[in-house]
Scaffold this active site. Structure first.
Site, PDB file in Angstrom:
ATOM      1  N   SER A 236      49.278  41.991  28.639  1.00 39.08           N
ATOM      2  CA  SER A 236      49.383  41.494  30.020  1.00 39.08           C
ATOM      3  C   SER A 236      49.091  40.001  30.014  1.00 39.08           C
ATOM      4  CB  SER A 236      48.360  42.206  30.909  1.00 39.08           C
ATOM      5  OG  SER A 236      47.054  41.778  30.583  1.00 39.08           O
ATOM      6  N   ASP A 237      49.416  39.324  31.104  1.00 41.91           N
ATOM      7  CA  ASP A 237      48.930  37.953  31.242  1.00 41.91           C
ATOM      8  C   ASP A 237      47.501  38.036  31.775  1.00 41.91           C
ATOM      9  OD1 ASP A 237      48.671  35.257  31.213  1.00 41.91           O
ATOM     10  OD2 ASP A 237      50.435  34.820  32.432  1.00 41.91           O
ATOM     11  N   TYR A 238      46.850  36.914  31.824  1.00 39.06           N
ATOM     12  CA  TYR A 238      45.436  36.823  32.194  1.00 39.06           C
ATOM     13  C   TYR A 238      45.160  37.550  33.523  1.00 39.06           C
ATOM     14  CZ  TYR A 238      40.955  34.360  32.079  1.00 39.06           C
ATOM     15  OH  TYR A 238      39.633  34.040  31.997  1.00 39.06           O
ATOM     16  N   THR A 239      44.492  38.657  33.453  1.00 32.64           N
ATOM     17  CA  THR A 239      44.161  39.505  34.624  1.00 32.64           C
ATOM     18  C   THR A 239      45.378  39.874  35.491  1.00 32.64           C
ATOM     19  OG1 THR A 239      43.574  37.608  36.030  1.00 32.64           O
ATOM     20  CG2 THR A 239      41.766  38.664  34.826  1.00 32.64           C
ATOM     21  N   SER A 240      46.572  39.819  34.914  1.00 34.21           N
ATOM     22  CA  SER A 240      47.735  40.174  35.752  1.00 34.21           C
ATOM     23  C   SER A 240      47.656  41.633  36.198  1.00 34.21           C
ATOM     24  CB  SER A 240      49.056  39.889  35.029  1.00 34.21           C
ATOM     25  OG  SER A 240      49.182  40.675  33.869  1.00 34.21           O
TER      26      SER A 240
END
Ligand code: BGC
Length: 737
Positions: free
Chosen positions: A283-287
């Site tokens: 995932s992207d940062y906390t996506s």
């Protein structure tokens, strides 16, 4: 000497075994059988020690970073580099966790690790995949010796909107250029050998269509047809996968109403089923958490369920997996086989990079000896000088001969703030300023300078001094632009002007009636119409990194002849955005892009940009002629030979990016006015003529047709060849299936 340094000095670096995918999968399977469910889930978590919100974990209320690693609840670490830090964390994983599974370390090495290379959009302007590959090798070398195992690069989001701050990380607006550069990045980082001590694994991002956020506003909605997605936005990713990229990062945006991080169509149908991608997704940062704000999941447990079902393997920073997957399995809403599948991919990756053979493979007590080497700086200088685009050069204003007094004016005159966003571990202190670069190539007394103003405030107090300095000079170099962090993530702009009072300073300098060379520093295309009208020469410098000043001085002095071409169009005004060369044909085209009644155009600005994709001048004068094709008609698998003559009608040797575009005259769906299909970078000595040959085949003519098949149809085509997307020289041929 600390104990850690003593331990680091004892580390060894035996040659590591290069394993096939299957071998890695077998080993991973074997290990998986020994793992508890919790340990498998732990492998799906990427921990960022400095940022992770790890309090409040349901299963381990007081867990801290070390405990998480020791209990096998983290598979990788984000944004930690350097021998001592990585060593300490790895040691906990290897010595204290039950199975001793090593961590991998992910870091954003985007356009430089310690040595700063130009921002990616600038490197794209080199139109030179081999050079970009070399730059990535150098970045890999530096980062692989700083404890980093994987870089979150390349970004292959196709971009058409300069308001979006992340265009600086991209390869620009064209899908063909994007795909050839995507491949170069992956090959440069990974070097076809992930077990090498000099390579790093690559993770391409952000899957997918993040470059198309509405209004260029960061993290905003994306809504596009599947046709547009497949034709323009997926090819960059497919190119990375074909080159063997290790991993793919999901994007923050939605696609077809579903957040990309839990989008089954993207992560399973496209990635796994169609493309057979065997690496892992992250995932992207906390996506993951953002699904709560998208309101597609009511709580974190639901986020975890949707993500694992959709095919997300590794969660960056967010903790929904380590908090809720076990519970979801116990209650039967998620099958353990999904955890196994994701965990296997992470383990296989760790086998591939050799971490099980040597968990300390990237950790060196003398890591500084691998950074900022003269050879790396030399390469950075070459890449930088090949990324600078000469936008205008009336009456050969550039290059500037010696024996002239040059006034360098503006906030970038003597500034080292030219790394640009996503600079990895590159320090501004490593960057050569423009004035220092010039002073190294001209006599010191020939270079005078004044800042004049800051980048983005209203302080005019330096104007008088700047005017006084400029008055006394033979030629003015005006060094202006955007501050280096006005582009990058979360840096969308609604205006594309040169900020602050820089335009006012420029207008006052213009009144001195001296030759004016403008150098623009920015991470995105900006509105440069005034400068186009009022400067004798314009260089687009972007942000060039550590060798910025030297590379610019190379161009200004004529030591290097500029060869870069724009990878993204420059609008006259933000009101035209998005403006890109490969727009679709409309039903009411305006014949020349100017205003015409009841045609598709504006009443106040042309349709075309100020500087179009592919534009970029040289000190040489290249003349194209004699465009020939081998046949008027090709069928089936036959190929067409296209030849063109290019002459350097000047006394200066130089490089030119020869560009071949096609225009399809009829198809079952609308196609763009032009499509780039091939490029060739050629070097011509003064007066030299060369004949170039391009081969076109049915794959170059294919497009997603009305039935969404990627295929050529029976069509007639125009071929254009020249030095920009506005190339005029053309010829026609036909294709029959
Ligand atoms: C960015 C990614 C980056 C990640 C890790 C995110 O905010 O969107 O591009 O790789 O952070 O630093």
């Amino acid at each position: 000497m600390t104990n850690i340094i003593k331990e680091l000095q004892k580390l060894e670096y035996p040659e590591l075994y290069q394993r096939t995918n299957d071998e890695c999968m077998d080993l991973a399977n074997h290990l998986l059988r020994k793992m508890t469910l919790n340990e498998k889930i732990g492998q799906l978590f990427q921990l960022a020690p400095s940022n992770a919100n790890i309090e409040g974990l349901a299963w381990q209320e007081k867990a801290d970073v070390q405990q998480l690693i020791a209990s096998g609840m983290a598979g990788s670490i984000l944004s930690v580099a350097g021998a001592e830090n990585t060593y300490q964390l790895q040691k906990i994983a290897v010595e204290q966790s039950r199975l001793g599974i090593p961590l991998f370390f992910g870091y954003d090495i985007i356009h430089g690790c310690s040595t700063g290379f130009p921002i990616n959009l600038a490197m794209a302007c080199s139109f030179d995949p081999e050079l970009v590959e070399k730059a990535c090798q150098a970045m890999a070398f530096e980062s692989a010796h700083l404890g980093i195992s994987l870089t979150f690069s390349p970004m292959v989001d196709l971009v058409r909107d300069p308001r979006w701050g992340r265009v600086m990380e991209s390869n620009g607006e064209d899908p063909y250029l994007n795909t050839i550069l995507a491949k170069a990045y992956v090959n440069g980082f990974q070097q076809h050998d992930l077990s090498s001590y000099n390579s790093v694994a690559a993770c391409c991002k952000h899957f997918v269509a993040y470059g198309a956020v509405e209004g260029g506003r960061e993290y905003n909605t994306v809504d596009m047809s599947e046709r547009e997605l497949r034709q323009y936005h997926l090819p960059g990713y497919k190119a990375c996968i074909d080159a063997g990229v290790s991993s793919i990062m999901t994007s923050f945006n939605i696609y077809n109403g579903v957040p990309a991080t839990a989008n089954e169509f993207l992560l399973r149908d496209v990635l796994r089923n169609e493309w057979q991608f065997s690496g892992f997704t992250i995932s992207d940062y906390t996506s993951s958490y953002e699904m709560l704000d998208h309101k597609t999941a009511a709580n974190e447990k639901e986020v975890a369920r949707q993500s694992i079902l959709a095919g997300l393997d590794h969660e960056m920073v967010a903790t929904t997996y380590i908090k809720y997957l076990q519970e979801l399995i116990t209650e039967g809403s998620v099958s353990e086989s999904l955890i196994d599948e994701a965990c296997l991919r992470i383990l296989a990756f760790k086998y591939q990079v050799g971490l099980f053979d040597n968990p300390y493979k990237n950790i060196y007590h003398n890591s500084h000896e691998y950074q900022l080497l003269p050879s790396t700086r030399n390469l950075a200088r070459e890449v930088a000088s090949k990324s600078v685009v000469l936008l205008k050069n009336t009456d050969n204003t550039l290059p500037i001969a010696t024996n002239k007094k040059i006034a360098v004016i503006g906030p970038f005159a003597n500034s080292n703030q030219v790394v640009g966003a996503w600079g990895g571990l590159v320090k501004n202190e490593s960057c050569i300023t423009l004035v220092d670069g010039l002073r190294a190539q001209y006599a010191t007394h020939e270079i005078v300078y004044a800042t004049g103003c800051n980048i983005n405030d209203n302080d005019r107090s330096g104007f008088a001094d700047a005017i006084a300095v400029a008055k006394d000079a033979d030629i003015i170099i005006l060094a202006i632009g955007e501050e280096q962090y006005m582009s990058g993530e979360a840096k969308s702009r609604a205006y594309l002007n040169i900020p602050g009072v820089q335009n006012e300073l420029a207008a006052q300098l213009k009144l001195l009636n001296k030759p004016l060379v403008t150098i623009v520093f920015a991470g995105r295309p900006l509105e440069l119409e005034w400068y186009h009208k009022n400067s004798d020469a314009i260089l687009m410098a972007w942000f060039l990194g550590s060798e910025s000043g030297n590379a610019l001085a190379d161009i200004i002095s004529g030591k290097v002849n500029p060869s870069a071409k724009l990878a993204m169009s420059f609008p006259y005004t933000v009101g035209q955005v998005p403006v890109y060369y490969n727009q679709y044909k409309t039903g009411r085209p305006s014949a020349n892009g100017e205003y015409a009644e009841y045609r598709s155009c504006y009443i106040d600005v042309p349709n075309y940009p100020l500087y179009s994709f592919g534009h970029g001048l040289s000190y040489s004068n290249f003349v194209y002629s004699n465009l020939q094709i081998s046949k008027a008609l090709i069928t089936g698998n036959e190929t067409l030979e296209v030849t063109v003559q290019i002459e350097n009608r000047s006394p200066i040797a130089g490089e030119e990016v020869v560009q071949l575009y096609i225009e399809c005259k009829s198809f079952s769906v609308v196609r763009p006015v032009r499509e780039l299909k091939a490029i060739r970078k050629v070097f011509l000595t003064a007066g030299e003529t060369q004949q170039l040959t391009f081969i076109l085949g049915k794959d170059d003519l294919a497009y997603y047709n009305i039935d969404m098949e990627f295929t050529p149809e029976n069509s007639d085509y125009i071929i254009y060849v020249g030095g920009s997307s506005l190339a005029k020289l053309n010829t026609e041929f036909s294709y029959r299936t």
